[in-house]
Design an enzyme around this catalytic site. Structure first.
Site, PDB file in Angstrom:
ATOM      1  CG  ASP A 121      -1.833  -1.021   0.819  1.00  0.00           C
ATOM      2  OD1 ASP A 121      -2.182  -1.956   0.250  1.00  0.00           O
ATOM      3  OD2 ASP A 121      -2.551  -1.281   2.122  1.00  0.00           O
ATOM      4  CE  LYS A 170      -3.736  -3.729   1.192  1.00  0.00           C
ATOM      5  NZ  LYS A 170      -4.249  -3.584   2.476  1.00  0.00           N
ATOM      6  CB  CYS A 214      -2.408  -2.937   5.382  1.00  0.00           C
ATOM      7  SG  CYS A 214      -3.793  -2.393   5.155  1.00  0.00           S
TER       8      CYS A 214
HETATM    9  C1  C5J Z   1      -3.111   0.659   5.740  1.00  0.00           C
HETATM   10  C2  C5J Z   1      -5.195   1.936   6.496  1.00  0.00           C
HETATM   11  N1  C5J Z   1      -2.706   0.251   4.105  1.00  0.00           N
HETATM   12  N2  C5J Z   1      -3.862   1.601   7.476  1.00  0.00           N
HETATM   13  N3  C5J Z   1      -4.431   0.905   5.931  1.00  0.00           N
HETATM   14  O1  C5J Z   1      -2.183   0.236   6.245  1.00  0.00           O
HETATM   15  O2  C5J Z   1      -5.681   2.140   6.680  1.00  0.00           O
END
Ligand code: C5J
Length: 222
Positions: free
Chosen positions: A25, A130, A163
């Protein structure tokens, strides 16, 4: 076998031929002002600071010819894969699907959902979209890793305790050996990053190992 001797809680051994790098991400929506992370009230600067380190880890992975897999947390434009319990949570200034300065927040195909340009996937590198925190949930990741014969995973990305940790736990439960690059991951909350790293490697690597990008790079170079 390659070895990251300085990994914690003890040396991490892996076969380069059955190892992949998963970059979680590293999207504009989490890393740049005006995205989802900022809409939740977070300072995104700490996440932006790890971009050069993540780039070094990706370069080391590419040089070692291991699969580099990128994930993006994002949803379909009609939000059919975004449960109300996720969209409605908290009091962000912009919710998932709302129009923001980088397009609709966390929506596939919008500029904000893109990976930051410094870390753009190369042609042939798999990008997994995702809808959840974990990259195995409602995605093809598990089948893809099985197809490649992957047994060990190196992790980088954001955020450490959301994540990244969720995906490492999913991977650990599926039998993968997991290594987290501690300087190629970041959180909006420094104390959460520290706690996550501690809990991953506690109790004899109960979820996995941790090591620096430099030490992982040395092992990948062989
Ligand atoms: C991720 C989030 N990528 N913190 N998403 O950690 O909402």
């Amino acid at each position: 076998m390659a070895v990251v001797a300085a990994a914690r809680p003890f040396a991490f051994s892996f076969d380069v031929g059955s190892t992949a790098l998963i970059v979680i991400d590293m999207q504009r929506d989490f890393i740049e002002p005006g995205g989802f992370g900022a809409a939740l009230g977070n300072d995104v600067a700490p996440l932006a600071r790890i971009v050069p380190t993540v780039a070094r880890l990706i370069a080391a992975g590419r040089a070692a010819h291991i699969p580099v897999i990128h994930t993006r947390e994002c949803h379909k434009p009609d939000l059919s894969d975004c449960p109300p319990a996720k969209r409605g949570r908290g009091a962000p200034s912009l919710r998932i699907g709302d129009e923001g300065p980088m397009g609709r927040i966390l929506i596939a195909g919008e500029p904000g959902a893109d990976i930051v340009p410094e870390l753009s996937p190369l042609p042939g590198e798999r990008v997994i979209d995702k809808p959840g925190k974990g990259a195995f949930c409602q995605t093809e990741l598990g089948a893809y890793l099985q197809e490649l014969g992957i047994r060990s995973l190196i992790f980088a990305g954001v955020t450490t305790e959301v994540c990244v940790q969720t995906t490492m736990r999913e991977a650990n439960d599926r039998g993968f050996e997991c290594l987290l690059a501690t300087d190629a991951t970041e959180s909006y909350f420094p104390e959460f990053k520290t706690a996550t790293i501690d809990m991953i490697r506690a109790q004899g690597a109960i979820v996995g190992w941790t090591a620096t990008t430099a030490d992982i790079g040395v092992a990948l170079r062989g």
